[in-house]
Structures are given as structure tokens and as C-alpha cells.
Design an enzyme around this catalytic site. Structure first.
Site, short mmCIF file in Angstrom:
data_model
loop_
_atom_site.label_atom_id
_atom_site.label_comp_id
_atom_site.label_asym_id
_atom_site.label_seq_id
_atom_site.Cartn_x
_atom_site.Cartn_y
_atom_site.Cartn_z
NE ARG A 14 68.41 11.57 10.76
CZ ARG A 14 66.94 10.89 11.53
NH1 ARG A 14 66.21 10.96 11.09
NH2 ARG A 14 67.34 11.90 12.68
CG HIS A 72 61.11 12.17 9.83
ND1 HIS A 72 62.39 13.03 9.29
CD2 HIS A 72 61.31 11.12 10.49
CE1 HIS A 72 62.30 12.07 10.34
NE2 HIS A 72 61.96 11.35 10.99
CD GLU A 99 62.92 13.49 6.77
OE1 GLU A 99 62.39 14.36 7.47
OE2 GLU A 99 63.65 13.10 6.44
P1 NAP Z 1 71.21 2.65 16.85
O1 NAP Z 1 70.97 1.77 18.55
O2 NAP Z 1 72.92 3.55 16.82
O3 NAP Z 1 71.56 1.69 15.39
C1 NAP Z 1 72.20 2.11 14.84
C2 NAP Z 1 72.43 1.03 13.67
O4 NAP Z 1 72.99 1.18 13.16
C3 NAP Z 1 74.08 0.35 14.73
O5 NAP Z 1 73.27 -1.51 15.02
C4 NAP Z 1 75.35 0.31 13.87
O6 NAP Z 1 75.88 -0.84 14.30
C5 NAP Z 1 74.06 0.30 12.76
N1 NAP Z 1 75.50 1.50 12.03
C6 NAP Z 1 75.69 2.48 12.26
N2 NAP Z 1 76.87 3.42 11.51
C7 NAP Z 1 77.16 2.53 10.27
C8 NAP Z 1 77.67 2.03 8.98
N3 NAP Z 1 78.31 3.26 8.67
N4 NAP Z 1 77.38 1.17 8.34
C9 NAP Z 1 76.64 -0.22 8.77
N5 NAP Z 1 76.22 -0.28 10.14
C10 NAP Z 1 75.74 0.85 10.55
O7 NAP Z 1 70.21 3.63 16.99
P2 NAP Z 1 68.66 3.36 16.60
O8 NAP Z 1 67.57 4.25 18.23
O9 NAP Z 1 67.96 1.82 16.95
O10 NAP Z 1 67.80 4.06 15.84
C11 NAP Z 1 68.20 4.64 13.95
C12 NAP Z 1 68.14 5.50 13.46
O11 NAP Z 1 67.13 5.60 13.23
C13 NAP Z 1 68.61 6.75 14.17
O12 NAP Z 1 70.43 7.30 14.48
C14 NAP Z 1 67.86 7.99 13.39
O13 NAP Z 1 68.79 8.40 12.09
C15 NAP Z 1 66.59 6.53 12.85
N6 NAP Z 1 65.50 6.84 12.87
C16 NAP Z 1 64.61 7.56 12.64
C17 NAP Z 1 63.21 7.54 12.17
C18 NAP Z 1 61.74 8.25 12.29
O14 NAP Z 1 60.84 8.58 12.12
N7 NAP Z 1 61.47 7.91 11.07
C19 NAP Z 1 62.40 7.32 14.48
C20 NAP Z 1 63.69 7.43 15.12
C21 NAP Z 1 65.06 6.75 14.25
P3 NAP Z 1 77.02 -0.56 13.62
O15 NAP Z 1 77.58 0.47 14.74
O16 NAP Z 1 78.10 -1.87 14.92
O17 NAP Z 1 77.71 -0.24 12.57
C1 8YV Z 2 62.10 13.04 14.30
C2 8YV Z 2 63.82 10.85 14.44
O1 8YV Z 2 63.82 13.31 15.69
O2 8YV Z 2 64.25 10.26 16.39
C3 8YV Z 2 65.42 10.42 15.70
O3 8YV Z 2 66.03 10.44 14.73
O4 8YV Z 2 63.86 11.04 13.03
C4 8YV Z 2 62.12 11.27 14.86
O5 8YV Z 2 61.70 10.21 16.26
C5 8YV Z 2 61.28 12.86 15.03
O6 8YV Z 2 60.23 13.75 14.04
C6 8YV Z 2 60.88 14.88 15.52
O7 8YV Z 2 61.24 15.68 14.68
#
Ligand code: NAP
Ligand code: 8YV
Length: 314
Positions: free
Chosen positions: A232, A279, A261
Site C-alpha cells: 500500500r 495499481h 491514488e
Molecule cells: P496478509 O496475508 O494479511 O499479509 C500481511 C502481512 O503483513 C502479514 O505477514 C503480517 O504479519 C504483516 N504485517 C501486518 N502489519 C504489519 C506491521 N505493522 N508491521 C510489520 N508487518 C506487518 O495479506 P496479503 O493477502 O498478503 O495482502 C497484503 C496486502 O497487499 C494487502 O493488505 C493489500 O494492501 C496489498 N495488496 C495489493 C495489491 C495490488 O494490487 N498491488 C493486491 C492485493 C493486495 P504480522 O501480522 O505477523 O505482522
Molecule cells: C484492489 C488490492 O482491490 O486486493 C487489494 O487489496 O489492492 C487490489 O486487488 C483492486 O485494485 C480492485 O479495486
């Protein structure tokens, strides 16, 4: 059979899914209305509508004015667009779309790693502008044997690590808690940044992670290092990032997400050592379809009073 249920849709998160929802529910498209029309709609729906569908990282605060709201079904995994204080205090349940997007996002992260390390975007411009006939393109840096530091080794972080192993990268990470995997753990972002050639942020957004990655982290990644952000934009001090890239404190960067964004810091757009994507981590036809399906299944579970498929738990 479900058509008798009202569903408030906050924003235009995915056209195909919204079309399917339009067929199943009495839908109300909030984003098409003026503020006055929104107020009138919410008044009319009060007591009759208990479901909202929305993008996960952004929503319309008008949804919270619906007092009969019971469930927010989010399209996306990161729920930083949702007002967690309000939903917790009112007992509103929230679902998101984990796992189905993990592979697409991890693939894109690898794409950014290769684009930055081998300077692919500039190489493309170099050929298209006819520069190849006049000079040679500068060498990039290899991945094999280097250290990839992952901040946020969760579902997506682990999928990136599995891919990175095949590229012979050494994986290290930081989370608040250690995981049971044979990667080196660092108890702080600073320690991870110091150890990393490539530092990749896969952290969620929200108040807890806001601005965690700033000037001191970029200095520690260093002039030969690369910063990648697919987590993020709110985790990053974008002004400090642009400055570090411009003054050489940081070698290069690859970004899919931004602080505000779709606005992008103007300084970043003028730099040649950063790759900027709009994104698109989960933006494949297949993944977006699967995310939409999960939104529909969660809504249907709420209607049928069966267990929600992917409820967000604290
Ligand atoms: P997830 O399985 O919940 O992984 C998040 C990781 O971050 C966990 O390992 C957690 O471990 C760590 N974390 C959370 N808060 C933290 C903190 N304050 N300090 C250090 N580590 C921390 O989630 P995910 O499915 O992998 O997704 C992660 C993120 O990717 C989403 O929340 C979203 O913002 C982003 N994302 C982006 C896109 C894109 O299109 N670019 C798409 C999907 C997701 P701990 O709880 O042990 O700290
Ligand atoms: C967005 C994402 O949701 O899943 C997330 O956290 O950042 C993305 O997959 C996607 O851009 C649809 O709005």
C-alpha cells in the site's frame, strides 16, 4: 429468489460483477448519485437494506449512514478503505477476497523486480527511439545470489518468496511475528532494509503501517539497492522516496501503489530510475473474475444465513 433483497453498491469496482449483482439483487448504484440523492436513497433504504458491496481499498462514507447495515462485502483483500472503528462499534461484518488474487499479485511483484534490476522500461524506450544504433545500453544488476527483503510475509509475501527462490534470491523478511519458514527474520524494518539488495513492501495499509517506510529506510536500502512497493502507498513517505531516488541515496524503485491514488507525486514521474504501474497487482481477467465471484458468494451466504466464506476477523 434473491431479487427481493436490496444491495447498496458503493463504487464501480468491477463491471462484470456489478452486472451479475444487478441480476440477483435490487441494486442501488451509490456512485451515480449526487449527495442529496444519496441522502434520500439511504433514507428510503433504512430498515430494508442490510448489505453493501464495495472496493476494499476505497469506499463512500455514505454507506455508514445506513443504520440497518449488517455486512460490507469487499472486492479486494486489503480493507484499509473500510472504517474499522465504525464497523467494530456497530457489529457490522466485513468480507474480503484473499487468496484468489495471490498469484497475480506475486507475479506482478516479480515483474517489478526484473523491470527495475534489468532496466526494462528504459531498454524498451532505447530501442523505440533508435538509440541502439548510436550507443549501447547500460548493464543491469543480476538477481541470483542477492537478498530480497520482504516486509509483510503473509499470503502474497510468501508466494513472492516461493517465486524468488527459483530466481536464486536469498529471502529475508520482517513481520510483527516470526513465521515457520526457513527465511531469516528481522525484528525491524531498519534491520531488513540494511540486509536487503531488493526491499519489497507487501504490507497492508491503515493507521498501523502509515508512513513506516521513510527516509531512514531508503538510506539503508542504499544507492545500489531497489525499493519495490506492491502493498500500500500509505506505508511510504512518497516525498522522501522521490528525494532519495533523485539524490542517489536509493538506487531505483518499482511501484504499483501510491499515497493518494490515482494521483502520483509529480517528482516521481520525472525520474528515470523508477518504474510506475497503475495499481494493477490483481488486474488480470481471471483474477478479477474470481474476486467478483467471492464477493457474490459472501453476499449469498449472508442472505442464506450460512457461514460467510471469507469474513475478516481481528
Ligand atoms: P496478509 O496475508 O494479511 O499479509 C500481511 C502481512 O503483513 C502479514 O505477514 C503480517 O504479519 C504483516 N504485517 C501486518 N502489519 C504489519 C506491521 N505493522 N508491521 C510489520 N508487518 C506487518 O495479506 P496479503 O493477502 O498478503 O495482502 C497484503 C496486502 O497487499 C494487502 O493488505 C493489500 O494492501 C496489498 N495488496 C495489493 C495489491 C495490488 O494490487 N498491488 C493486491 C492485493 C493486495 P504480522 O501480522 O505477523 O505482522
Ligand atoms: C484492489 C488490492 O482491490 O486486493 C487489494 O487489496 O489492492 C487490489 O486487488 C483492486 O485494485 C480492485 O479495486
Amino acid at each position: 429468489m434473491l431479487k427481493r433483497h436490496h444491495l447498496l453498491i458503493a463504487n464501480k469496482f468491477h463491471e462484470d460483477t456489478i452486472e451479475q449483482l444487478d441480476q440477483q439483487y435490487q441494486t442501488h448504484h451509490l456512485w451515480k448519485l449526487t449527495n442529496i440523492e444519496k441522502k434520500l436513497l439511504i433514507k428510503r433504504l433504512e430498515g430494508q437494506c442490510r448489505l453493501v458491496a464495495t472496493a476494499s481499498w476505497d469506499t463512500d462514507p455514505f454507506i455508514y449512514t445506513l443504520r440497518s447495515l449488517e455486512l460490507i462485502a469487499c472486492f479486494g483483500v486489503g480493507i484499509d478503505g473500510i472504517d474499522l472503528v465504525t464497523v467494530r462499534s456497530r457489529g457490522i461484518r466485513v468480507t474480503n477476497t484473499p487468496d484468489v488474487l495471490t498469484d497475480a499479485v506475486a507475479d506482478l511483484a516479480m515483474g517489478l523486480l526484473i523491470s527495475t534490476s534489468r532496466n526494462l522500461v528504459n531498454a524498451d524506450k532505447f530501442v523505440k527511439m533508435g538509440s541502439w544504433q548510436k550507443s549501447s545500453f547500460p548493464f543491469g544488476s543480476g538477481l541470483a545470489g542477492k537478498t530480497l527483503g520482504i516486509a509483510g510475509l503473509g499470503r502474497i509475501g510468501k508466494a513472492i518468496a516461493r517465486r524468488a527462490e527459483a530466481f536464486k534470491l536469498n529471502i529475508e523478511y520482517h513481520n510483527r511475528s516470526k513465521v515457520n519458514l526457513p527465511y531469516t527474520y528481522h525484528p525491524s524494518l531498519e534491520a531488513l532494509a540494511t540486509a536487503s539488495d531488493f526491499f519489497l513492501c507487501m504490507l497492508p495499509g491503515g493507521d498501523v503501517t502509515r508512513g513506516l517506510i521513510s527516509k531512514n529506510i531508503f538510506k539503508k536500502i542504499g544507492p545500489l539497492g531497489t525499493f519495490i512497493n506492491v502493498g500500500r502507498g500509505s506505508c511510504v513517505d512518497e516525498e522522501a522516496l522521490a528525494e532519495a531516488l533523485a539524490n542517489g541515496d536509493l538506487g531505483s524503485a518499482g511501484l504499483d501503489v501510491y499515497e493518494r491514488e490515482p494521483e502520483v507525486n509529480q517528482k516521481l514521474t520525472t525520474l528515470s530510475n523508477v518504474v510506475l504501474l497503475p495499481h494493477i497487482g490483481s488486474a488480470t481477467v481471471e483474477t478479477r473474475k474470481a474476486m467478483g465471484q467471492l464477493v457474490i458468494e459472501n453476499l449469498n451466504a449472508a442472505i442464506c444465513k450460512t457461514k460467510l466464506i471469507t469474513e475478516v476477523k481481528d
